[in-house]
Design a protein around this motif. Structure first.
Motif, PDB file in Angstrom:
ATOM      1  N   LEU A   1      22.315   4.779  39.394  1.00  0.00           N
ATOM      2  CA  LEU A   1      23.204   3.656  38.733  1.00  0.00           C
ATOM      3  C   LEU A   1      23.605   4.135  37.597  1.00  0.00           C
ATOM      4  O   LEU A   1      24.814   4.113  37.008  1.00  0.00           O
ATOM      5  CB  LEU A   1      22.117   2.401  38.371  1.00  0.00           C
ATOM      6  CG  LEU A   1      22.823   1.227  37.968  1.00  0.00           C
ATOM      7  CD1 LEU A   1      23.775   0.629  39.179  1.00  0.00           C
ATOM      8  CD2 LEU A   1      21.662   0.240  37.636  1.00  0.00           C
ATOM      9  N   ASP A   2      22.773   4.712  36.699  1.00  0.00           N
ATOM     10  CA  ASP A   2      23.254   5.397  35.216  1.00  0.00           C
ATOM     11  C   ASP A   2      24.344   6.282  35.428  1.00  0.00           C
ATOM     12  O   ASP A   2      25.273   6.515  34.428  1.00  0.00           O
ATOM     13  CB  ASP A   2      21.964   5.828  34.583  1.00  0.00           C
ATOM     14  CG  ASP A   2      20.933   4.758  33.755  1.00  0.00           C
ATOM     15  OD1 ASP A   2      21.534   3.672  33.795  1.00  0.00           O
ATOM     16  OD2 ASP A   2      20.065   5.205  33.581  1.00  0.00           O
ATOM     17  N   ASN A   3      24.189   7.220  36.368  1.00  0.00           N
ATOM     18  CA  ASN A   3      25.057   8.226  36.577  1.00  0.00           C
ATOM     19  C   ASN A   3      26.403   7.739  37.069  1.00  0.00           C
ATOM     20  O   ASN A   3      27.430   8.358  36.352  1.00  0.00           O
ATOM     21  CB  ASN A   3      24.694   9.210  37.820  1.00  0.00           C
ATOM     22  CG  ASN A   3      24.064  10.410  37.340  1.00  0.00           C
ATOM     23  OD1 ASN A   3      24.542  11.300  36.684  1.00  0.00           O
ATOM     24  ND2 ASN A   3      22.679  10.814  37.570  1.00  0.00           N
ATOM     25  N   VAL A   4      26.316   6.795  37.685  1.00  0.00           N
ATOM     26  CA  VAL A   4      27.837   5.971  38.236  1.00  0.00           C
ATOM     27  C   VAL A   4      28.358   5.308  36.856  1.00  0.00           C
ATOM     28  O   VAL A   4      29.621   5.576  36.901  1.00  0.00           O
ATOM     29  CB  VAL A   4      27.341   5.001  39.231  1.00  0.00           C
ATOM     30  CG1 VAL A   4      28.746   4.197  39.452  1.00  0.00           C
ATOM     31  CG2 VAL A   4      27.060   5.720  40.649  1.00  0.00           C
ATOM     32  N   GLU A   5      27.419   4.783  36.107  1.00  0.00           N
ATOM     33  CA  GLU A   5      27.937   4.154  34.909  1.00  0.00           C
ATOM     34  C   GLU A   5      28.369   4.968  33.744  1.00  0.00           C
ATOM     35  O   GLU A   5      29.164   4.648  32.992  1.00  0.00           O
ATOM     36  CB  GLU A   5      26.535   3.329  34.362  1.00  0.00           C
ATOM     37  CG  GLU A   5      26.426   1.981  34.694  1.00  0.00           C
ATOM     38  CD  GLU A   5      25.241   1.148  34.040  1.00  0.00           C
ATOM     39  OE1 GLU A   5      25.141   1.590  32.791  1.00  0.00           O
ATOM     40  OE2 GLU A   5      24.720   0.292  34.695  1.00  0.00           O
ATOM     41  N   LEU A   6      28.179   6.238  33.919  1.00  0.00           N
ATOM     42  CA  LEU A   6      28.503   7.115  32.817  1.00  0.00           C
ATOM     43  C   LEU A   6      29.969   7.008  32.208  1.00  0.00           C
ATOM     44  O   LEU A   6      30.434   7.076  31.107  1.00  0.00           O
ATOM     45  CB  LEU A   6      28.262   8.674  33.259  1.00  0.00           C
ATOM     46  CG  LEU A   6      27.746   9.616  32.211  1.00  0.00           C
ATOM     47  CD1 LEU A   6      26.752   9.014  31.548  1.00  0.00           C
ATOM     48  CD2 LEU A   6      27.356  10.919  32.845  1.00  0.00           C
ATOM     49  N   PRO A   7      31.013   7.130  33.174  1.00  0.00           N
ATOM     50  CA  PRO A   7      32.368   7.125  32.686  1.00  0.00           C
ATOM     51  C   PRO A   7      32.660   5.803  31.891  1.00  0.00           C
ATOM     52  O   PRO A   7      33.512   5.708  30.805  1.00  0.00           O
ATOM     53  CB  PRO A   7      33.373   7.005  34.001  1.00  0.00           C
ATOM     54  CG  PRO A   7      32.382   7.477  34.944  1.00  0.00           C
ATOM     55  CD  PRO A   7      30.804   7.296  34.464  1.00  0.00           C
TER      56      PRO A   7
ATOM     57  N   ALA B   1      33.283   8.587  40.435  1.00  0.00           N
ATOM     58  CA  ALA B   1      34.987   8.790  40.218  1.00  0.00           C
ATOM     59  C   ALA B   1      35.507   7.676  40.438  1.00  0.00           C
ATOM     60  O   ALA B   1      36.659   7.410  39.868  1.00  0.00           O
ATOM     61  CB  ALA B   1      35.075   9.894  41.284  1.00  0.00           C
ATOM     62  N   LEU B   2      34.899   6.673  40.945  1.00  0.00           N
ATOM     63  CA  LEU B   2      35.497   5.404  41.433  1.00  0.00           C
ATOM     64  C   LEU B   2      35.592   4.159  40.274  1.00  0.00           C
ATOM     65  O   LEU B   2      36.395   3.244  40.089  1.00  0.00           O
ATOM     66  CB  LEU B   2      35.143   4.752  42.607  1.00  0.00           C
ATOM     67  CG  LEU B   2      35.581   5.528  43.983  1.00  0.00           C
ATOM     68  CD1 LEU B   2      35.004   4.843  45.083  1.00  0.00           C
ATOM     69  CD2 LEU B   2      36.960   5.469  44.233  1.00  0.00           C
ATOM     70  N   ILE B   3      34.588   4.345  39.316  1.00  0.00           N
ATOM     71  CA  ILE B   3      34.240   3.209  38.674  1.00  0.00           C
ATOM     72  C   ILE B   3      35.200   2.734  37.648  1.00  0.00           C
ATOM     73  O   ILE B   3      35.297   1.627  37.300  1.00  0.00           O
ATOM     74  CB  ILE B   3      32.787   3.517  37.825  1.00  0.00           C
ATOM     75  CG1 ILE B   3      32.396   2.290  37.412  1.00  0.00           C
ATOM     76  CG2 ILE B   3      33.141   4.513  36.747  1.00  0.00           C
ATOM     77  CD1 ILE B   3      30.891   2.073  37.227  1.00  0.00           C
ATOM     78  N   ASN B   4      36.108   3.635  37.316  1.00  0.00           N
ATOM     79  CA  ASN B   4      37.199   3.301  36.322  1.00  0.00           C
ATOM     80  C   ASN B   4      38.702   2.920  37.272  1.00  0.00           C
ATOM     81  O   ASN B   4      39.534   2.720  36.574  1.00  0.00           O
ATOM     82  CB  ASN B   4      37.604   3.889  35.319  1.00  0.00           C
ATOM     83  CG  ASN B   4      36.703   3.799  33.905  1.00  0.00           C
ATOM     84  OD1 ASN B   4      36.360   2.591  33.844  1.00  0.00           O
ATOM     85  ND2 ASN B   4      36.349   4.787  33.393  1.00  0.00           N
TER      86      ASN B   4
END
Ligand SMILES: Nc1ncnc2c1ncn2[C@@H]1O[C@H](COP(=O)(O)OP(=O)(O)OP(=O)(O)O)[C@@H](O)[C@H]1O
Ligand SMILES: [Mg+2]
Lengths: 405, 250
Positions: free
Chosen positions: B104-110, B160-163
């Motif tokens: 979760l934290d990895n995905v949130e990074l951006p 890569a998708l989060i933004n």
């Protein structure tokens, strides 16, 4: 990116390697704790000297026989036989002089009944309690009559009283023996406590100085004249006048050195204050070195961390971190390390200072200034030693950083 | 038609000591929105160099690059960082996840960069959405060392998708994965491309992986030497269904 966010990132990064974080902090903790403790010791000593001046009276002047600045035969201060009671009388006549007391001291074995105590016997004059602003607890101080006739009367300091008599007995009127001669106790001094250098001012017996000269030591010279000036602002002027009068009385030729020393309480206190300040500075700088070493420890770990986390830095850049985001992250990590370490160090230093007071009896004082300076210094150390590694991290090329093995 | 990526006469020269290495010698290429471009070619042909420039990680020595119609080839470093954050999603061969950090934290990074100023709860919600898109909701609290290679790559795709990027850049994303896992990852790319219309640029030197795309360009010695549509496109979903073992067993 908000400060809060950067802080979160830094805390997370530090949390990922707890052991290393703790060990790096330890350097900072020890450094700051050392500085706090050392400064606390120094400040404590200074504060107690100040308290001592207050208790001794700032308008006090001490005239001692002999002069350790004298050439030729070096005679210790107070041991020369150049000062006589008539000098004290001459000093008493000077304008601005309020009280004078001739002093002749010796060590003496005191016996009362089956109790036995070795203490300082101070031969002095009737005005001593006024000069030292030292009230009596029981009885009265000896009288001018006692001084003229060299009576065998004694006034006990609080410690001596407790050593020789049980608390229920009234010592006034009792007979004690000082160096085998009987003395009648006429009074007991109030308790004055420790002096700045740890001597107990209450461990003393006062007798007329004439008695010491004639009955106990068989000499004619005195060691000191304690003088109090009428006002604290005049002490220096009065001291100069005393020196002039004594030079005339002692027939000292112009250009020859004094055979006595006139010092004001302020001067003596200042000398000791300067000495403690120098000590404090010395101790603090030694402690400062350990703070520096702690800082270098932080830099070292941050450099290792930057190398180790090169790929992480590359990744952060790839997903949108700017150079200054990376710089801030590492800088904040270093500052958090040093501030946490500094905070814990302050608490530890506080504890150690308290411990020293408790177990060693040394006075300590943790000033809010010292805490602020130590904390500020810790923060500065963090910024200073964290900046180079952080800049190194920020300057990385994202592609190289991502490829880094 | 609007080209997401448009490069004109792209040149990249590296100077190593005395020697000049011409990694790109004038590449011209347009990629349309919604395309799934496979970039193939032998080792050292300039594929990664091309991707770095397209991904705004690097600037060309000469030539122009328009991303969404905007000339980004002469932008400042900070401006490029913002472009990477908002418009580009990277997927690397080596996953590049932060260790000792939950998925979760990895995905949130951006989301932490680019001045979004999102609330924690909002970030979590967003991250869970993209984790759901790659089928890893139940692994949100796992650290990378508790995940298989395929799962780690899916976390990286979610990141890569989060933004909501315009383009997804993947440099040999299956290089460290076995065949079946590779198909699964390609399935995710195909689905994102199909359902969300995300433009995918996939670099690979394996022909069979390139065939999951809609179009393939081939690099050789810093030039595009072939550019053709893929006629018999592989569909990961169908292949997985055809496999003897149920794909859901991951
Ligand atoms: N930072 C650099 N400095 C010098 N030369 C470089 C650098 N990066 C790449 N090159 C050179 O540029 C050329 C193209 O490299 P690139 O990484 O783009 O190839 P590639 O097609 O991705 O190869 P592979 O399939 O092996 O990954 C190579 O000759 C390489 O040596
Ligand atoms: Mg490559």
């Amino acid at each position: 990116m908000s400060v809060f966010m950067i802080l979160r990132i830094a805390l997370k990064a530090l949390g990922r390697n707890k052991m290393r974080t703790a060990l790096t902090m330890l350097g900072m903790i020890i450094g700051v704790a050392a500085v706090i403790t050392m400064v606390a010791l120094g400040t404590g000593a200074q504060t107690s000297i100040e308290a001592q001046i207050q208790s001794a009276g700032t308008n006090m002047i001490i005239v001692s026989a002999g002069n350790f600045n004298m050439g030729g035969v070096r005679q210790g201060q107070g041991n020369a036989s150049t000062l006589i009671p008539e000098d004290a009388q001459a000093i008493a006549q000077l304008p601005g002089v309020q009280y004078t007391a001739s002093q002749s001291n010796m060590r003496g074995q005191i016996v009362a009944g089956n109790q036995n105590w070795n203490t300082q016997v101070q031969g002095t004059d009737v005005d001593l309690p006024l000069i030292r602003s030292w009230p009596l607890k029981e009885g009265a101080f000896f009288t001018p009559q006692d001084v003229t006739t060299a009576s065998k009367v004694a006034v006990l300091g609080a410690v001596v009283r407790d050593q020789l008599f049980d608390p229920m007995t009234n010592p006034v009127g009792q007979v004690i023996r000082i160096s085998h001669q009987p003395f009648t106790v006429v009074g007991v001094m109030g308790s004055k406590g420790q002096s700045g250098m740890g001597q107990d001012q209450d461990d003393v017996v006062f007798v007329p100085y004439t008695t010491v000269l004639k009955k106990l030591r068989g000499i004619t010279n005195i060691q000191q004249v304690q003088v109090s000036a009428a006002s604290a602002g005049e002490t220096t002027k009065v001291a100069d006048n005393i020196a002039q009068v004594l030079r005339v009385r002692h027939k000292i030729q112009p250009g020859d050195p004094d055979d006595f020393m006139v010092r004001t309480m302020e001067e003596m206190a200042n000398v000791r204050k300067e000495a403690t300040q120098t000590m404090t500075a010395l101790l603090a700088s030694i402690a400062g070195v350990s703070l520096l070493v702690g800082g270098i420890g932080i830099m070292n770990i941050m450099l290792v961390s930057v190398t180790e986390r090169t790929r992480e830095i590359g990744l952060r850049m790839a997903i949108g971190a700017r150079g200054r985001d990376v710089l801030l992250q590492f800088l904040v990590e270093a500052v958090v390390l040093s501030l946490f370490g500094g905070g814990i160090g302050i608490a530890l230093g506080f504890g150690v200072a308290q411990g020293v007071t408790l177990w060693q009896g040394w006075p300590t004082a943790v000033s809010s200034n010292a805490v602020l300076v130590a904390f500020g210094f810790a923060a500065m150390t963090g910024v200073f030693f964290g900046f180079y590694p952080a800049r190194k991290a920020a300057a990385l090329d994202p592609i190289d950083a991502l490829r880094f093995e | 038609m609007s080209a997401v990526i448009s490069v004109k006469n792209l040149v990249k020269t590296y100077v190593v000591g005395e020697v000049e290495v011409k990694a790109l010698r004038g590449v011209n290429l347009e990629v349309q929105r919604g395309e799934f471009l496979a970039v193939a070619g032998p080792s050292g042909s300039g594929k990664s160099t091309f991707m770095h420039i397209v991904g705004c990680l690097d600037r060309p020595t000469s030539g122009q690059y328009f991303l969404d119609g905007q000339d980004v080839s002469r932008m400042s470093k900070d401006a490029l960082a913002a472009v990477r954050n908002k418009k580009i999603g990277f997927v690397f061969q080596g996953f590049n996840l932060l260790s000792r950090t939950s998925a979760l934290d990895n995905v949130e990074l951006p989301l932490l960069y680019g001045g979004g100023g999102m609330k924690t709860a909002q970030r979590h919600k967003r991250a869970m959405e993209v984790l759901n898109a790659v089928g890893l909701v139940d692994r949100a609290d796992h650290h990378p060392n508790q995940l298989s290679g395929g799962q780690q790559q899916r976390v990286a795709i979610a990141r890569a998708l989060i933004n909501n990027p315009s383009i997804l850049l993947a440099d040999e994303p299956t290089g460290n994965l076995d065949t079946k896992t590779s198909i699964e990852v390609m399935g995710i790319f195909q689905r994102l491309n199909r359902e969300r219309g995300i433009t995918v640029v996939l670099i690979t030197h394996e022909m069979d992986i390139a065939e999951y795309g809609t179009r393939m360009v081939t690099f050789r010695d810093g030039l595009v030497v072939a550019d053709k549509g893929i006629t018999r496109r592989r569909i990961a979903q169908d292949e997985l269904a055809a496999l003897p073992e149920p794909a859901e067993a991951v």
